[in-house]
Design an enzyme around this catalytic site. Structure first.
Site, mmCIF file in Angstrom:
data_model
loop_
_atom_site.group_PDB
_atom_site.id
_atom_site.type_symbol
_atom_site.label_atom_id
_atom_site.label_comp_id
_atom_site.label_asym_id
_atom_site.label_seq_id
_atom_site.Cartn_x
_atom_site.Cartn_y
_atom_site.Cartn_z
ATOM 1 N N HIS A 1 40.443 37.553 38.783
ATOM 2 C CA HIS A 1 41.531 36.675 39.210
ATOM 3 C C HIS A 1 40.999 35.243 39.272
ATOM 4 O O HIS A 1 39.785 35.019 39.316
ATOM 5 C CB HIS A 1 42.068 37.115 40.568
ATOM 6 C CG HIS A 1 42.917 38.341 40.491
ATOM 7 N ND1 HIS A 1 43.012 39.244 41.516
ATOM 8 C CD2 HIS A 1 43.716 38.820 39.505
ATOM 9 C CE1 HIS A 1 43.844 40.223 41.171
ATOM 10 N NE2 HIS A 1 44.270 39.989 39.947
ATOM 11 N N GLY B 1 45.622 37.926 31.937
ATOM 12 C CA GLY B 1 46.110 39.043 32.748
ATOM 13 C C GLY B 1 47.609 39.043 32.983
ATOM 14 O O GLY B 1 48.290 40.029 32.687
ATOM 15 N N ASP C 1 45.786 42.695 31.213
ATOM 16 C CA ASP C 1 45.416 43.866 32.022
ATOM 17 C C ASP C 1 45.957 45.140 31.379
ATOM 18 O O ASP C 1 45.277 46.173 31.330
ATOM 19 C CB ASP C 1 45.972 43.749 33.446
ATOM 20 C CG ASP C 1 45.423 42.556 34.207
ATOM 21 O OD1 ASP C 1 44.320 42.094 33.876
ATOM 22 O OD2 ASP C 1 46.109 42.096 35.137
ATOM 23 N N ASP D 1 41.068 39.064 43.719
ATOM 24 C CA ASP D 1 41.205 38.173 44.866
ATOM 25 C C ASP D 1 42.098 38.890 45.874
ATOM 26 O O ASP D 1 43.321 38.884 45.732
ATOM 27 C CB ASP D 1 41.825 36.847 44.432
ATOM 28 C CG ASP D 1 42.019 35.887 45.593
ATOM 29 O OD1 ASP D 1 41.715 36.261 46.748
ATOM 30 O OD2 ASP D 1 42.475 34.762 45.341
ATOM 31 N N HIS E 1 51.401 39.627 38.886
ATOM 32 C CA HIS E 1 51.307 40.810 38.026
ATOM 33 C C HIS E 1 50.623 41.973 38.758
ATOM 34 O O HIS E 1 49.975 42.806 38.137
ATOM 35 C CB HIS E 1 50.574 40.456 36.728
ATOM 36 C CG HIS E 1 49.156 39.997 36.934
ATOM 37 N ND1 HIS E 1 48.841 38.855 37.610
ATOM 38 C CD2 HIS E 1 47.984 40.544 36.548
ATOM 39 C CE1 HIS E 1 47.524 38.714 37.642
ATOM 40 N NE2 HIS E 1 46.985 39.731 37.012
ATOM 41 N N ASP F 1 50.678 45.477 37.344
ATOM 42 C CA ASP F 1 49.748 45.692 36.229
ATOM 43 C C ASP F 1 48.340 45.969 36.745
ATOM 44 O O ASP F 1 47.621 46.814 36.207
ATOM 45 C CB ASP F 1 49.703 44.464 35.306
ATOM 46 C CG ASP F 1 51.033 44.177 34.643
ATOM 47 O OD1 ASP F 1 51.895 45.079 34.616
ATOM 48 O OD2 ASP F 1 51.204 43.051 34.150
ATOM 49 N N ARG G 1 44.704 52.538 38.681
ATOM 50 C CA ARG G 1 45.126 53.941 38.600
ATOM 51 C C ARG G 1 44.586 54.595 37.335
ATOM 52 O O ARG G 1 44.065 55.716 37.369
ATOM 53 C CB ARG G 1 46.652 54.032 38.639
ATOM 54 C CG ARG G 1 47.178 55.447 38.564
ATOM 55 C CD ARG G 1 48.722 55.460 38.530
ATOM 56 N NE ARG G 1 49.181 56.739 38.083
ATOM 57 C CZ ARG G 1 49.223 57.148 36.820
ATOM 58 N NH1 ARG G 1 48.819 56.355 35.856
ATOM 59 N NH2 ARG G 1 49.659 58.348 36.502
#
Length: 140
Positions: free
Chosen positions: A8, A55, A60, A80, A87, A90, A96
C-alpha cells in the site's frame, strides 16, 4: 520461485528497503509486483520485476489469478492496517486465495523477513514437494 511484491502507498518505502536489503535473495527468483510498487523496486534495485496494473486498478486481482492457477509461490503484501483502502475487497480476496492455495503470505515486514530468510536457507520446499507429487503420482 515466483514471488509477488505488493505494498500500500504508505508501505512502499518499506518494501523498497526490504527489496534492497534482500536483493541477492530476490535476484535468484522470478519477481512480480503491482504497478507502482514494482517500478519503485526496479528503480531502487535494478531487479527484474514483471509489473501488473496498480492495485486499485486490478493489479491485486491479476496476482490473485496467478495464485488461483498455482503460478505464484510466495506473496509479500505490506498492507497499511491504519488506512481504509478503496479496493479492500480485492485485498481480502488475495489473502483468501493465498490461504486456499497454501501460498505463503507476509503482510508485515517481520514475516516478510522470516519468509525471505527461510527461502534463502532452502526451508520452503513444501510447494515444490506438493507440485512434484501432483505431477508424479506414486501408484501403490
Amino acid at each position: 520461485m515466483k514471488i509477488a511484491l505488493i505494498a500500500h502507498d504508505r508501505q512502499k518505502p518499506l518494501i523498497v528497503k526490504l527489496a534492497t536489503a534482500y536483493q541477492p535473495i530476490l535476484a535468484q527468483h522470478e519477481l512480480f509486483a503491482t504497478g507502482t510498487t514494482g517500478q519503485k523496486i526496479i528503480d531502487a534495485t535494478g531487479l527484474s520485476v514483471k509489473r501488473f496494473k496498480s492495485g486499485p486498478l486490478g493489479g491485486d486481482q491479476q496476482i490473485g489469478a496467478l495464485i488461483s492457477e498455482n503460478k505464484m509461490d510466495l506473496v509479500i503484501f505490506l498492507r497499511d492496517p491504519l488506512t481504509a483502502q478503496p479496493h479492500e475487497p480485492d485485498v481480502n480476496a488475495l489473502i483468501r486465495l493465498s490461504d486456499v492455495y497454501e501460498v505463503p503470505l507476509a503482510t508485515n515486514i517481520g514475516t516478510a523477513e522470516v519468509l525471505l530468510r527461510g527461502l534463502d536457507q532452502g526451508l520452503m520446499a513444501f510447494r515444490e514437494v506438493v507440485h512434484d507429487q501432483d505431477s508424479n503420482p506414486i501408484n501403490l
